[in-house]
Motif scaffolding. Structure first.
Motif, mmCIF file in Angstrom:
data_model
loop_
_atom_site.group_PDB
_atom_site.id
_atom_site.type_symbol
_atom_site.label_atom_id
_atom_site.label_comp_id
_atom_site.label_asym_id
_atom_site.label_seq_id
_atom_site.Cartn_x
_atom_site.Cartn_y
_atom_site.Cartn_z
ATOM 1 N N ALA A 186 10.674 -3.206 -9.643
ATOM 2 C CA ALA A 186 11.024 -3.891 -8.370
ATOM 3 C C ALA A 186 11.928 -2.989 -7.804
ATOM 4 C CB ALA A 186 11.382 -5.346 -8.420
ATOM 5 N N GLU A 187 13.144 -2.273 -8.532
ATOM 6 C CA GLU A 187 14.208 -1.346 -8.023
ATOM 7 C C GLU A 187 13.436 -0.282 -7.756
ATOM 8 O OE1 GLU A 187 17.166 -0.799 -11.013
ATOM 9 O OE2 GLU A 187 17.428 -3.013 -11.288
ATOM 10 N N ARG A 188 12.423 0.298 -8.445
ATOM 11 C CA ARG A 188 11.641 1.591 -7.965
ATOM 12 C C ARG A 188 11.077 1.273 -6.726
ATOM 13 N NH1 ARG A 188 11.882 1.553 -13.680
ATOM 14 N NH2 ARG A 188 9.667 0.923 -14.025
ATOM 15 N N LEU A 189 10.297 0.322 -6.453
ATOM 16 C CA LEU A 189 9.736 -0.086 -5.340
ATOM 17 C C LEU A 189 10.701 -0.047 -4.184
ATOM 18 C CD1 LEU A 189 7.160 -2.872 -6.219
ATOM 19 C CD2 LEU A 189 6.748 -0.551 -6.106
ATOM 20 N N ALA A 190 11.869 -0.775 -4.390
ATOM 21 C CA ALA A 190 12.706 -0.714 -3.133
ATOM 22 C C ALA A 190 13.432 0.687 -2.855
ATOM 23 C CB ALA A 190 13.843 -1.749 -3.658
ATOM 24 N N SER A 191 13.714 1.549 -3.867
ATOM 25 C CA SER A 191 14.521 2.673 -3.652
ATOM 26 C C SER A 191 13.708 3.897 -3.599
ATOM 27 C CB SER A 191 15.227 2.884 -5.022
ATOM 28 O OG SER A 191 14.739 3.146 -6.098
ATOM 29 N N ARG A 192 12.212 3.741 -4.045
ATOM 30 C CA ARG A 192 11.350 4.778 -4.056
ATOM 31 C C ARG A 192 11.634 6.032 -4.729
ATOM 32 N NH1 ARG A 192 8.075 4.656 1.855
ATOM 33 N NH2 ARG A 192 7.639 2.584 1.544
ATOM 34 N N GLN A 193 12.808 5.674 -5.826
ATOM 35 C CA GLN A 193 13.128 6.849 -6.786
ATOM 36 C C GLN A 193 12.755 6.466 -8.226
ATOM 37 O OE1 GLN A 193 15.623 9.115 -5.457
ATOM 38 N NE2 GLN A 193 14.887 7.973 -3.467
ATOM 39 N N ILE A 225 1.487 7.050 -8.242
ATOM 40 C CA ILE A 225 2.386 7.471 -7.385
ATOM 41 C C ILE A 225 3.619 7.527 -8.592
ATOM 42 C CG2 ILE A 225 4.683 6.029 -6.407
ATOM 43 C CD1 ILE A 225 2.920 4.087 -4.973
ATOM 44 N N PRO A 226 4.157 9.079 -8.408
ATOM 45 C CA PRO A 226 4.943 9.595 -9.456
ATOM 46 C C PRO A 226 6.255 9.122 -9.649
ATOM 47 C CG PRO A 226 4.780 11.101 -7.534
ATOM 48 C CD PRO A 226 3.758 9.880 -7.245
ATOM 49 N N GLN A 227 7.062 8.197 -8.515
ATOM 50 C CA GLN A 227 8.200 7.791 -8.856
ATOM 51 C C GLN A 227 7.862 6.577 -9.718
ATOM 52 O OE1 GLN A 227 6.887 8.957 -5.781
ATOM 53 N NE2 GLN A 227 8.758 9.348 -4.500
ATOM 54 N N LEU A 228 6.866 6.064 -9.621
ATOM 55 C CA LEU A 228 6.485 4.745 -10.687
ATOM 56 C C LEU A 228 6.112 5.213 -12.038
ATOM 57 C CD1 LEU A 228 4.986 2.288 -8.076
ATOM 58 C CD2 LEU A 228 7.276 2.260 -8.900
ATOM 59 N N CYS A 229 5.802 6.598 -12.391
ATOM 60 C CA CYS A 229 5.045 6.783 -13.347
ATOM 61 C C CYS A 229 5.998 7.319 -14.448
ATOM 62 C CB CYS A 229 3.951 7.780 -13.248
ATOM 63 S SG CYS A 229 3.326 8.743 -14.802
ATOM 64 N N ALA A 238 7.336 13.663 -3.852
ATOM 65 C CA ALA A 238 7.180 12.306 -3.364
ATOM 66 C C ALA A 238 6.131 11.790 -2.892
ATOM 67 C CB ALA A 238 8.396 12.042 -2.347
ATOM 68 N N ALA A 239 5.586 10.625 -3.165
ATOM 69 C CA ALA A 239 4.267 10.048 -2.883
ATOM 70 C C ALA A 239 4.512 9.798 -1.342
ATOM 71 C CB ALA A 239 3.990 8.698 -3.587
ATOM 72 N N PRO A 240 3.179 10.171 -0.839
ATOM 73 C CA PRO A 240 3.202 9.887 0.802
ATOM 74 C C PRO A 240 3.528 8.282 1.097
ATOM 75 C CG PRO A 240 1.140 10.838 -0.051
ATOM 76 C CD PRO A 240 1.872 10.384 -1.100
ATOM 77 N N GLY A 241 4.339 8.037 2.195
ATOM 78 C CA GLY A 241 4.559 6.646 2.626
ATOM 79 C C GLY A 241 3.320 5.583 2.399
ATOM 80 N N ALA A 242 2.034 6.091 2.536
ATOM 81 C CA ALA A 242 0.812 5.136 2.659
ATOM 82 C C ALA A 242 0.508 4.594 1.382
ATOM 83 C CB ALA A 242 -0.511 5.926 3.336
ATOM 84 N N TRP A 243 1.017 5.283 0.402
ATOM 85 C CA TRP A 243 0.654 5.202 -0.957
ATOM 86 C C TRP A 243 1.674 3.894 -1.344
ATOM 87 C CZ3 TRP A 243 -0.027 9.832 -4.598
ATOM 88 C CH2 TRP A 243 -0.990 10.713 -4.299
#
Ligand code: SF4
Ligand code: SF4
Length: 100
Positions: free
Chosen positions: A5-12, A56-60, A83-88
């Motif tokens: 959830a943190e990664r979804l929020a921060s996209r980091q 999505i590389p930031q989630l992998c 960074a993954a495109p926003g649409a992803w």
């Protein structure tokens, strides 16, 4: 808030993850979705995006659980990831998120 959830929020990406994320070679992928089901929910990094299957590389985390699932060996390390495109990101965390 959980790690994902943190990664979804921060996209980091978690900076503690030492190995690079993976990416799917779309020229070889047969869109079977086996990798999507093999990705642990705490990472939940693989999504159907139109006709493509994407990571999505930031989630992998680079845990490699998806590798043995792929029948055509088209999942590869991506040390040069960007960074993954926003649409992803629209695929993650919403009502269609397969990992929630
Ligand atoms: S390496 Fe692990 S976290 Fe990354 S896409 Fe494969 S199963 Fe998911
Ligand atoms: S398991 Fe391999 S072929 Fe199947 S969707 Fe994933 S990357 Fe594509």
């Amino acid at each position: 808030m959980s790690g994902r959830a943190e990664r979804l929020a921060s996209r980091q990406r978690n900076p503690k993850w030492q190995v690079p994320p993976l990416r799917i070679d779309m020229s070889i992928c047969i869109n079977c979705d086996a990798c999507l089901r093999a990705c642990p929910p705490q990472f939940g990094a693989i999504f159907n995006h139109g006709v493509d299957v994407v990571i999505i590389p930031q989630l992998c985390s680079g845990c490699d659980k998806c590798l043995p699932a792929c029948p055509v060996d088209c999942i590869v390390p991506d040390p040069e990831w960007t960074a993954a495109p926003g649409a992803w990101w629209a695929l993650a965390g919403g009502p269609e998120d397969p990992y929630v």
